[in-house]
Design a protein around this motif. Structure first.
Motif, mmCIF file in Angstrom:
data_model
loop_
_atom_site.group_PDB
_atom_site.id
_atom_site.type_symbol
_atom_site.label_atom_id
_atom_site.label_comp_id
_atom_site.label_asym_id
_atom_site.label_seq_id
_atom_site.Cartn_x
_atom_site.Cartn_y
_atom_site.Cartn_z
ATOM 1 N N UNK A 181 -33.925 -7.746 9.729
ATOM 2 C CA UNK A 181 -33.808 -9.115 10.223
ATOM 3 C C UNK A 181 -32.782 -9.126 11.348
ATOM 4 N N UNK A 182 -32.978 -10.037 12.311
ATOM 5 C CA UNK A 182 -32.067 -10.144 13.457
ATOM 6 C C UNK A 182 -31.304 -11.461 13.409
ATOM 7 N N UNK A 183 -30.111 -11.417 13.965
ATOM 8 C CA UNK A 183 -29.331 -12.636 14.159
ATOM 9 C C UNK A 183 -28.884 -12.698 15.606
ATOM 10 N N UNK A 184 -28.974 -13.867 16.213
ATOM 11 C CA UNK A 184 -28.629 -14.016 17.627
ATOM 12 C C UNK A 184 -27.631 -15.152 17.805
ATOM 13 N N UNK A 185 -26.654 -14.936 18.703
ATOM 14 C CA UNK A 185 -25.718 -15.996 19.096
ATOM 15 C C UNK A 185 -25.689 -16.072 20.615
ATOM 16 N N UNK A 186 -25.747 -17.256 21.152
ATOM 17 C CA UNK A 186 -25.595 -17.468 22.597
ATOM 18 C C UNK A 186 -24.127 -17.788 22.875
ATOM 19 N N UNK A 187 -23.584 -17.206 23.937
ATOM 20 C CA UNK A 187 -22.170 -17.442 24.245
ATOM 21 C C UNK A 187 -21.884 -18.926 24.489
#
Length: 466
Positions: free
Chosen positions: A373-379
């Motif tokens: 599974x992936x997790x993403x955060x935008x700055x």
């Protein structure tokens, strides 16, 4: 004939680390460097100059502040090539002084001149004034680095049609530049010139770029380059380059397309600096790009007592990995205890914006058949990102569904090459998703993106039953 325990040919990152490590073991070491001063490509034409140029460009152009003050914001209105070089020379002199001091403090002998093998156990060095020296050694380390690949069809002139070494000597900042080669070096220079508001055309014969980077990151990066007006001509080979006069260059592509620019930078590959070494005399051969083949764990060549490290052995060709290769090679060469090179190391691309990655890409995880599974955060989701005026940048982490361990960490955006080390530590220490979820991060920081990305993945991860 003077004899040494170890002779190191080349004083770049691999050579200097190797020499200092050997000196710390109490061995007699000689470093032979053919350049004007010690430091190799890394200090004089590669790593340090390009990163200094990047920092200078971002500072003088006001690039980092444009999120608040608009695209027309400038710290200095008319930036010249001299402005860019001023900081460069200060930085290079400092780097060289530090290196010379390290050699002196550790009693490493150095000699300026060009080395070549006479036989398996001895070399001849031609000094600056044409004098000849002869040395023998039980062990050798070849760390001669690389030089730009210069194909015959490119009419290099050192003024308007340049390789990646010559670009640092630009007399004037051009209005437009065409960069041939979308590898790491080409990408870095293309984005640096774009930040200086130079019109950039990026040309690449392949249909893709940076294939070793996670494709989602490359897609995000590509979108930003197009948004800034960088023209990308992929999937087209260069057929001819013509200079019609000062600042009037023309590139003909396969299929008839034509690109005009003031300056052309050819940055498609590099060649090992092995030609002057007379490797036939010691029984070594090189590949078509002048690179040496070595054992991946010991960095030993096909000749038992000769080792090689750094860019001359090929991928990943990073200053950081070259340093470790030099140290490990020295340990093996001198029979001292050595550790294995780490499986995962961070890769940094100093483009604008930066890209940094460690561990497996999503493509590699899929190939291995690992449920993930992936997790993403935008700055822009972080408070620090708002404070800095960041509109772009992302952090992506990949976790195993079965073990919940971190498998890969990938960042594009401001400070990526610094931020990656948190992911690197957790990855190599076999840490899990819970590390990021349960720990406290300074607030406000960009590092907080790790927690945001982890929570994003946690929302979709299977619930652990007590």
């Amino acid at each position: 004939m003077e004899h040494y325990d170890l002779i190191v040919i080349g004083s770049g990152p691999a050579g200097r680390r190797a020499a200092i490590q050997a000196a710390k073991f109490g061995r007699d070491v000689l470093v032979v460097e053919r350049g004007r001063r010690v430091g190799g490509v890394s200090v004089h034409t590669g790593t340090i100059p390009s990163k200094t140029l990047r920092e200078t460009a971002l500072n003088l152009s006001g690039w980092r502040e444009r999120g608040f003050y608009g695209r027309s914001y400038r710290v200095k209105q008319d930036i010249s090539a001299d402005d860019l070089r001023a900081r460069l020379h200060i930085t290079l002199n400092h780097e060289i002084e530090v290196l010379e001091h390290q050699f002196a403090r550790n009693q490493v002998s150095t000699l300026r001149g060009e080395a070549k093998f006479v036989d398996e156990k001895s070399i001849e060095v031609e000094g600056e004034a044409g004098e000849t020296f002869h040395f023998s050694s039980d062990k050798f380390l070849i760390a001669v680095g690389t030089q730009p690949f210069r194909p015959d069809y490119v009419p290099f002139d050192g003024e308007y049609i340049l390789d990646s070494d010559e670009i640092l000597e630009l007399v004037d900042l051009p209005r437009s530049i065409a960069v041939i080669g979308a590898g790491v070096i080409g990408i870095e220079y293309a984005t640096i010139f774009s930040a200086l508001d130079v019109h950039v055309t990026l040309i690449e014969p392949r249909d893709t770029m940076l294939d070793f980077i996670d494709s989602e990151l490359v897609a995000d990066f590509t979108h930003e380059l197009r948004d800034r007006g960088i023209v990308m001509r992929f999937g087209s080979k260069v057929e001819k380059i013509t200079k019609h006069g000062p600042g009037k260059c023309e590139i003909e592509l396969e299929g008839g397309r034509c690109i005009r620019s003031n300056v052309v930078l050819f940055a498609a590959g590099r060649m090992g600096n092995t030609k002057p070494l007379n490797l036939d005399a010691c029984g070594l051969t090189v590949d078509h790009r002048g690179r040496l083949k070595v054992d991946a764990q010991t960095f030993q060549t096909d000749v038992e007592h000769i080792f090689a490290a750094g860019d001359v052995i090929g991928f990943p060709s990073l200053a950081s990995t070259s340093m470790e290769q030099g140290r490990i090679a020295t340990c093996h060469a001198l029979g001292e205890k050595a550790y294995d090179p780490p499986e995962y190391f961070p890769y940094g691309i100093y483009a604008v914006p930066e890209i940094s990655t460690v561990g497996m890409t999503e493509e590699e995880v899929k190939e291995r058949g690992i449920p993930y599974e992936c997790g993403i955060a935008r700055f822009r989701e972080t408070s620090r990102g708002h404070i800095m005026g960041l509109n772009s940048g992302m952090l992506k982490m990949i976790f195993s569904l079965k073990t919940r361990r971190l498998l890969g960490c990938h960042i594009v955006g401001e400070g990526a090459t610094e931020l990656i080390h948190i992911g690197q530590a957790v990855l190599n220490l076999k840490g899990t998703l819970e590390y990021f979820v349960e720990n406290t991060f300074n607030y406000p920081t960009l590092a907080e993106a790790y927690k945001i990305a982890a929570l994003d993945a946690w929302n979709r991860m299977p619930i652990i039953e007590e």
